[in-house]
Design a protein around this motif. Sequence first.
Motif, PDB file in Angstrom:
ATOM      1  N   ARG A 114       9.144   1.114  -3.275  1.00  0.00           N
ATOM      2  CA  ARG A 114       8.883   1.375  -1.853  1.00  0.00           C
ATOM      3  C   ARG A 114       7.415   1.772  -1.611  1.00  0.00           C
ATOM      4  O   ARG A 114       6.798   1.331  -0.629  1.00  0.00           O
ATOM      5  CB  ARG A 114       9.837   2.448  -1.323  1.00  0.00           C
ATOM      6  CG  ARG A 114       9.777   3.790  -2.059  1.00  0.00           C
ATOM      7  CD  ARG A 114      11.042   4.615  -1.805  1.00  0.00           C
ATOM      8  NE  ARG A 114      11.014   5.895  -2.527  1.00  0.00           N
ATOM      9  CZ  ARG A 114      11.339   6.002  -3.815  1.00  0.00           C
ATOM     10  NH1 ARG A 114      11.683   4.925  -4.514  1.00  0.00           N
ATOM     11  NH2 ARG A 114      11.319   7.193  -4.402  1.00  0.00           N
ATOM     12  N   HIS A 115       6.850   2.609  -2.489  1.00  0.00           N
ATOM     13  CA  HIS A 115       5.458   3.033  -2.296  1.00  0.00           C
ATOM     14  C   HIS A 115       4.497   1.864  -2.504  1.00  0.00           C
ATOM     15  O   HIS A 115       3.508   1.730  -1.785  1.00  0.00           O
ATOM     16  CB  HIS A 115       5.115   4.164  -3.274  1.00  0.00           C
ATOM     17  CG  HIS A 115       6.059   5.312  -3.211  1.00  0.00           C
ATOM     18  ND1 HIS A 115       6.219   6.085  -2.077  1.00  0.00           N
ATOM     19  CD2 HIS A 115       6.899   5.837  -4.144  1.00  0.00           C
ATOM     20  CE1 HIS A 115       7.118   7.033  -2.314  1.00  0.00           C
ATOM     21  NE2 HIS A 115       7.542   6.896  -3.554  1.00  0.00           N
ATOM     22  N   GLN A 116       4.797   1.022  -3.494  1.00  0.00           N
ATOM     23  CA  GLN A 116       3.925  -0.119  -3.787  1.00  0.00           C
ATOM     24  C   GLN A 116       3.999  -1.171  -2.683  1.00  0.00           C
ATOM     25  O   GLN A 116       2.982  -1.776  -2.320  1.00  0.00           O
ATOM     26  CB  GLN A 116       4.303  -0.731  -5.133  1.00  0.00           C
ATOM     27  CG  GLN A 116       3.887   0.069  -6.345  1.00  0.00           C
ATOM     28  CD  GLN A 116       4.680   1.356  -6.549  1.00  0.00           C
ATOM     29  OE1 GLN A 116       5.896   1.395  -6.307  1.00  0.00           O
ATOM     30  NE2 GLN A 116       4.015   2.410  -6.977  1.00  0.00           N
ATOM     31  N   ILE A 117       5.185  -1.410  -2.155  1.00  0.00           N
ATOM     32  CA  ILE A 117       5.337  -2.396  -1.083  1.00  0.00           C
ATOM     33  C   ILE A 117       4.458  -2.024   0.104  1.00  0.00           C
ATOM     34  O   ILE A 117       3.715  -2.858   0.644  1.00  0.00           O
ATOM     35  CB  ILE A 117       6.813  -2.513  -0.656  1.00  0.00           C
ATOM     36  CG1 ILE A 117       7.653  -3.141  -1.774  1.00  0.00           C
ATOM     37  CG2 ILE A 117       6.934  -3.342   0.622  1.00  0.00           C
ATOM     38  CD1 ILE A 117       9.145  -3.127  -1.491  1.00  0.00           C
ATOM     39  N   LEU A 118       4.515  -0.765   0.517  1.00  0.00           N
ATOM     40  CA  LEU A 118       3.728  -0.332   1.669  1.00  0.00           C
ATOM     41  C   LEU A 118       2.234  -0.384   1.374  1.00  0.00           C
ATOM     42  O   LEU A 118       1.442  -0.853   2.203  1.00  0.00           O
ATOM     43  CB  LEU A 118       4.139   1.090   2.066  1.00  0.00           C
ATOM     44  CG  LEU A 118       5.609   1.279   2.468  1.00  0.00           C
ATOM     45  CD1 LEU A 118       5.882   2.742   2.784  1.00  0.00           C
ATOM     46  CD2 LEU A 118       5.971   0.402   3.648  1.00  0.00           C
ATOM     47  N   ALA A 119       1.841   0.065   0.180  1.00  0.00           N
ATOM     48  CA  ALA A 119       0.420   0.125  -0.159  1.00  0.00           C
ATOM     49  C   ALA A 119      -0.197  -1.261  -0.286  1.00  0.00           C
ATOM     50  O   ALA A 119      -1.298  -1.515   0.239  1.00  0.00           O
ATOM     51  CB  ALA A 119       0.231   0.911  -1.459  1.00  0.00           C
ATOM     52  N   PHE A 120       0.486  -2.170  -0.962  1.00  0.00           N
ATOM     53  CA  PHE A 120      -0.099  -3.489  -1.184  1.00  0.00           C
ATOM     54  C   PHE A 120      -0.035  -4.364   0.067  1.00  0.00           C
ATOM     55  O   PHE A 120      -0.920  -5.192   0.291  1.00  0.00           O
ATOM     56  CB  PHE A 120       0.545  -4.155  -2.400  1.00  0.00           C
ATOM     57  CG  PHE A 120      -0.027  -3.633  -3.684  1.00  0.00           C
ATOM     58  CD1 PHE A 120      -1.109  -4.245  -4.284  1.00  0.00           C
ATOM     59  CD2 PHE A 120       0.492  -2.486  -4.273  1.00  0.00           C
ATOM     60  CE1 PHE A 120      -1.664  -3.745  -5.446  1.00  0.00           C
ATOM     61  CE2 PHE A 120      -0.056  -1.975  -5.432  1.00  0.00           C
ATOM     62  CZ  PHE A 120      -1.139  -2.597  -6.028  1.00  0.00           C
ATOM     63  N   ALA A 121       0.983  -4.166   0.880  1.00  0.00           N
ATOM     64  CA  ALA A 121       1.010  -4.877   2.162  1.00  0.00           C
ATOM     65  C   ALA A 121      -0.174  -4.446   3.024  1.00  0.00           C
ATOM     66  O   ALA A 121      -0.790  -5.273   3.708  1.00  0.00           O
ATOM     67  CB  ALA A 121       2.326  -4.607   2.881  1.00  0.00           C
ATOM     68  N   ALA A 122      -0.514  -3.162   2.971  1.00  0.00           N
ATOM     69  CA  ALA A 122      -1.636  -2.651   3.744  1.00  0.00           C
ATOM     70  C   ALA A 122      -2.980  -3.099   3.180  1.00  0.00           C
ATOM     71  O   ALA A 122      -3.997  -3.033   3.879  1.00  0.00           O
ATOM     72  CB  ALA A 122      -1.580  -1.118   3.794  1.00  0.00           C
ATOM     73  N   SER A 123      -2.980  -3.571   1.917  1.00  0.00           N
ATOM     74  CA  SER A 123      -4.224  -3.978   1.260  1.00  0.00           C
ATOM     75  C   SER A 123      -4.434  -5.487   1.270  1.00  0.00           C
ATOM     76  O   SER A 123      -5.313  -6.002   0.576  1.00  0.00           O
ATOM     77  CB  SER A 123      -4.235  -3.474  -0.191  1.00  0.00           C
ATOM     78  OG  SER A 123      -4.198  -2.060  -0.234  1.00  0.00           O
ATOM     79  N   GLY A 124      -3.613  -6.213   2.036  1.00  0.00           N
ATOM     80  CA  GLY A 124      -3.823  -7.640   2.178  1.00  0.00           C
ATOM     81  C   GLY A 124      -3.023  -8.504   1.230  1.00  0.00           C
ATOM     82  O   GLY A 124      -3.384  -9.661   0.986  1.00  0.00           O
ATOM     83  N   TYR A 125      -1.934  -7.967   0.718  1.00  0.00           N
ATOM     84  CA  TYR A 125      -1.071  -8.730  -0.182  1.00  0.00           C
ATOM     85  C   TYR A 125       0.317  -8.894   0.429  1.00  0.00           C
ATOM     86  O   TYR A 125       0.718  -8.140   1.327  1.00  0.00           O
ATOM     87  CB  TYR A 125      -0.938  -8.030  -1.537  1.00  0.00           C
ATOM     88  CG  TYR A 125      -2.216  -7.987  -2.328  1.00  0.00           C
ATOM     89  CD1 TYR A 125      -2.534  -8.998  -3.235  1.00  0.00           C
ATOM     90  CD2 TYR A 125      -3.116  -6.941  -2.174  1.00  0.00           C
ATOM     91  CE1 TYR A 125      -3.711  -8.955  -3.974  1.00  0.00           C
ATOM     92  CE2 TYR A 125      -4.303  -6.888  -2.896  1.00  0.00           C
ATOM     93  CZ  TYR A 125      -4.590  -7.906  -3.799  1.00  0.00           C
ATOM     94  OH  TYR A 125      -5.768  -7.866  -4.511  1.00  0.00           O
TER      95      TYR A 125
END
Length: 347
Positions: A67-78
Amino acid sequence: MSHVDSITTTLFGHREREREREREREMEGIKHKMVNVNGINMHVAEKGEGPVVLFLHGFPELWYTWRHQILAFAASGYRAVAPDLRGFGDTDAPPSITSYTCLHVVGDMVALIGSLGVDQVFLVAHDWGAMVGWYLCMFRPDLIKAFVSLTLPFRPRHPKLKPIEGMLAFFGDDYYMCRFQEPGKMESEIAEYGAAAVIKKILTERKPGPPILPKQNPFGNLRDIDDIKLPAWFSDEDLKYYASKYNHNGFTGGLNYYRALDLNWELTAAWTGVQIKIPVKFIVGGLDMMYTTPGMKEYVHGDGFKNDVPLLKECVVIQGAGHFINQERAEEVNARIHEFIKEFSTF
């Protein structure tokens, strides 16, 4: 409590509630869908646009571990994509042990990647998901741009010794993978504790060395488990989510991965001695149960790992962290993953 203390407590509680509401709003932005892959229906969570980062979870986990990675990487352009693997969560769980071989689970991933409309993905995987990841890199390196393996280094196939035979010899029959082998046995033992207690015990365990499950009270005294205080990185709501899925679907699907280990050994004879030729970064907690198993540090930091994975770029040990580092040290792990995969990104 003084008036000032009361105001401080109220403000702190208000900020905590605001943060929780913001997290809930972000989680609501994650899309969920069912995809038919390799003859099964697979539940997939995803968010974001851009190069695909495929996240594979371990046992006893779910897509939710990311869950933490999904939010972080979506916010980083992935485009962050996290499935429930075969046998877990809302994905189909075929009943036969022989439906959980490395060929089946890699087949699932090949079909999933095909459904995403891309030629290659960045791969990030943890625990059993990392085992699937190594097989995927071995069988279909053309699909992987780079691989970040959390907690589990590559395990080359021993040409003469089956996995369970070796584990029995080295660690004894109370070693957890050995204890998982008999169909139905571990399921009945877990049922005596309940899903929530077992998941709580496993996710908060920080004892180094090979995990042992005694035949009597394998997860300890239930009262002691009830007294375990959840760490800051894992909330009551997180535990309820995991428990609700395992209470509904059971543990057999996940346990069948372990029961197919010897079959995997038989099926992969043709790959004996094969190197993994994908750019790889390895991240592990200093207290991780696998990392602290005898012989593992020597393999990781000696010549063995680098010989088997010649494009291994870095081994990162996060001191003071346990096995579930993608949750326990989410921000640090996210940064470590991102600094690696951005080397191979074209945007």
